[in-house]
Design an enzyme around this catalytic site. Structure first.
Site, PDB file in Angstrom:
ATOM      1  N   LYS A 195      -4.331   2.963  -0.422  1.00  0.00           N
ATOM      2  CA  LYS A 195      -4.312   1.517  -0.212  1.00  0.00           C
ATOM      3  C   LYS A 195      -4.642   1.237   1.253  1.00  0.00           C
ATOM      4  O   LYS A 195      -3.928   1.683   2.150  1.00  0.00           O
ATOM      5  CB  LYS A 195      -2.937   0.960  -0.568  1.00  0.00           C
ATOM      6  CG  LYS A 195      -2.802  -0.523  -0.272  1.00  0.00           C
ATOM      7  CD  LYS A 195      -1.505  -1.085  -0.821  1.00  0.00           C
ATOM      8  CE  LYS A 195      -1.353  -2.545  -0.408  1.00  0.00           C
ATOM      9  NZ  LYS A 195      -0.140  -3.139  -0.946  1.00  0.00           N
ATOM     10  N   LYS A 248      -7.425   0.965  -3.626  1.00  0.00           N
ATOM     11  CA  LYS A 248      -7.334  -0.474  -3.386  1.00  0.00           C
ATOM     12  C   LYS A 248      -7.796  -0.813  -1.982  1.00  0.00           C
ATOM     13  O   LYS A 248      -7.392  -0.115  -1.046  1.00  0.00           O
ATOM     14  CB  LYS A 248      -5.870  -0.869  -3.564  1.00  0.00           C
ATOM     15  CG  LYS A 248      -5.606  -2.329  -3.402  1.00  0.00           C
ATOM     16  CD  LYS A 248      -4.152  -2.615  -3.652  1.00  0.00           C
ATOM     17  CE  LYS A 248      -3.894  -4.040  -3.202  1.00  0.00           C
ATOM     18  NZ  LYS A 248      -2.514  -4.296  -2.981  1.00  0.00           N
TER      19      LYS A 248
HETATM   20  C1  PBG Z   1       2.246  -5.724  -1.889  1.00  0.00           C
HETATM   21  C2  PBG Z   1       0.897  -5.908  -2.459  1.00  0.00           C
HETATM   22  C3  PBG Z   1      -0.240  -6.527  -1.909  1.00  0.00           C
HETATM   23  C4  PBG Z   1      -1.205  -6.536  -2.911  1.00  0.00           C
HETATM   24  C5  PBG Z   1      -0.664  -5.894  -4.009  1.00  0.00           C
HETATM   25  N1  PBG Z   1       0.630  -5.501  -3.716  1.00  0.00           N
HETATM   26  C6  PBG Z   1      -0.443  -7.186  -0.606  1.00  0.00           C
HETATM   27  C7  PBG Z   1      -0.378  -6.481   0.656  1.00  0.00           C
HETATM   28  O1  PBG Z   1      -0.266  -5.258   0.722  1.00  0.00           O
HETATM   29  O2  PBG Z   1      -0.395  -7.182   1.656  1.00  0.00           O
HETATM   30  C8  PBG Z   1      -2.575  -7.144  -2.785  1.00  0.00           C
HETATM   31  C9  PBG Z   1      -3.215  -7.574  -4.049  1.00  0.00           C
HETATM   32  C10 PBG Z   1      -4.347  -8.510  -3.909  1.00  0.00           C
HETATM   33  O3  PBG Z   1      -4.831  -8.845  -2.806  1.00  0.00           O
HETATM   34  O4  PBG Z   1      -4.817  -8.963  -4.961  1.00  0.00           O
HETATM   35  N2  PBG Z   1       2.374  -4.808  -0.896  1.00  0.00           N
END
Ligand code: PBG
Length: 325
Positions: A195, A248
């Site tokens: 991520k 991601k």
């Molecule tokens: C929580 C999380 C996030 C997303 C999914 N789980 C946001 C982040 O890490 O700031 C992002 C999902 C999206 O942008 O559609 N940590």
């Protein structure tokens, strides 16, 4: 064999032939639809930067989940907006928390729909970080205990899969141990393994009300420039017991999806994130792009890159379109 003996255009002549040699087919089976759940009744709070997506109270989330299931989409992933945020993100692991209630309500009405839960503290902490903040720093090991507790409370409420998205080191192992010790050895973990710290999460933070109140997430999420590190992250999560791993965002990271697909024999998910959705919606609203066409092109590209599962805000629209074809 080369021109004129070989003419690639022969197999592009009509839709029947193209259909026969199509290499990648997207299906509703591939999708996971995100839902944002909030307290109250009959609450539908539209997200300005994500047309068509809203925070929903549990009664409406159940209705939405039913629709998703009827469209052939097998799973939803839940994000919660708590009543109160605090330093330890208490509602994240409360029995009466918004997600715990939502899981019970959805599983009660649509038992066959897989309910996945996002495991992360950022929506629940007053500072908006994904972990415990100690002396201005996000403390890794203190956070692990809370994530394990949160996962366990989701499993107890009836979640089918837990999906940690916090990016703390060692969280998959901590969650696996906690689940196993309580008799949940059959609950899979889908880890957000690679991520990246991405600007494409902007609209999500409006949807989940999870913007960090100081600093940013770069001390725990990955540098967008790193692909080799993504492989180490995935390797670690696989060693720690992840059942599905995720990359991601999706579209700007197709190379990483492909690399992970080639290296690991484990289901790969890709998160087609909020910013990727917002870009297409915004351009389509102005008449600059054909929405359905680019939506399917993007989903096909993510699958072609190697994703088995696609988390996408387009799940309903795409499933509807696929159903018409
Ligand atoms: C929580 C999380 C996030 C997303 C999914 N789980 C946001 C982040 O890490 O700031 C992002 C999902 C999206 O942008 O559609 N940590």
């Amino acid at each position: 064999m080369y021109f004129p003996a070989y003419r690639p255009r022969r197999l592009r002549k009509n839709e029947t032939l193209r259909r026969m040699v199509r290499e990648t087919k997207v299906s509703a089976d591939d999708f996971i639809y995100p839902l944002f759940v909030t307290h109250g009744r009959r609450v539908r709070k539209e997200i300005r930067s994500m047309p068509g997506i809203a925070q929903l109270s549990i009664d409406l989330a159940v209705k939405e989940a039913k629709e998703v299931f009827q469209l052939g989409v097998p799973a939803v992933i839940l994000f919660g907006i708590p009543k109160r945020k605090d330093l330890r993100g208490s509602e994240a692991y409360a029995r009466s928390g918004i997600i715990q209630q939502a899981i019970r309500a959805i599983k009660d009405k649509i038992p066959e729909l897989a309910v996945i839960t996002d495991v992360c503290l950022c929506e629940y902490t007053s500072h908006g970080h994904c972990g415990m903040v100690i002396q201005g720093q996000v403390d890794n090991d203190a956070t692990l205990k809370l994530l394990a507790k949160m996962s366990l409370s989701h499993a107890e409420a009836g979640a089918d899969i837990v999906a940690p998205s916090d990016m703390m080191d060692g969280r998959v192992q901590a969650i696996r141990e906690a689940l196993d010790q309580s008799g949940f050895e059959d609950i899979p973990i889908m880890s957000y393994a690679a991520k990246h710290a991405s600007g494409f999460y902007g609209p999500f933070r409006e949807a989940a009300e999870s913007t960090p109140q100081f600093g940013d997430r770069r001390s725990y999420q990955m540098d967008p420039a790193n692909a080799r590190e993504a492989m180490r992250e995935v390797w670690l999560d696989v060693q720690e017991g992840a059942d599905i791993i995720m990359v991601k965002p999706a579209l700007p990271y197709l190379d990483i999806i492909r690399a992970v697909r080639e290296e690991f024999n484990i289901p790969v998910g890709a998160y087609n994130v909020s910013g990727e959705y917002a870009m297409i919606k915004a351009a389509a609203q102005r008449g600059w792009l054909e929405e359905e066409r680019v939506m399917m092109e993007v989903l096909t590209a993510i699958k072609r890159a190697g994703a088995d599962l696609i988390l996408t805000y387009f799940a309903k629209d795409a499933a509807r379109l696929l159903g018409r074809q």
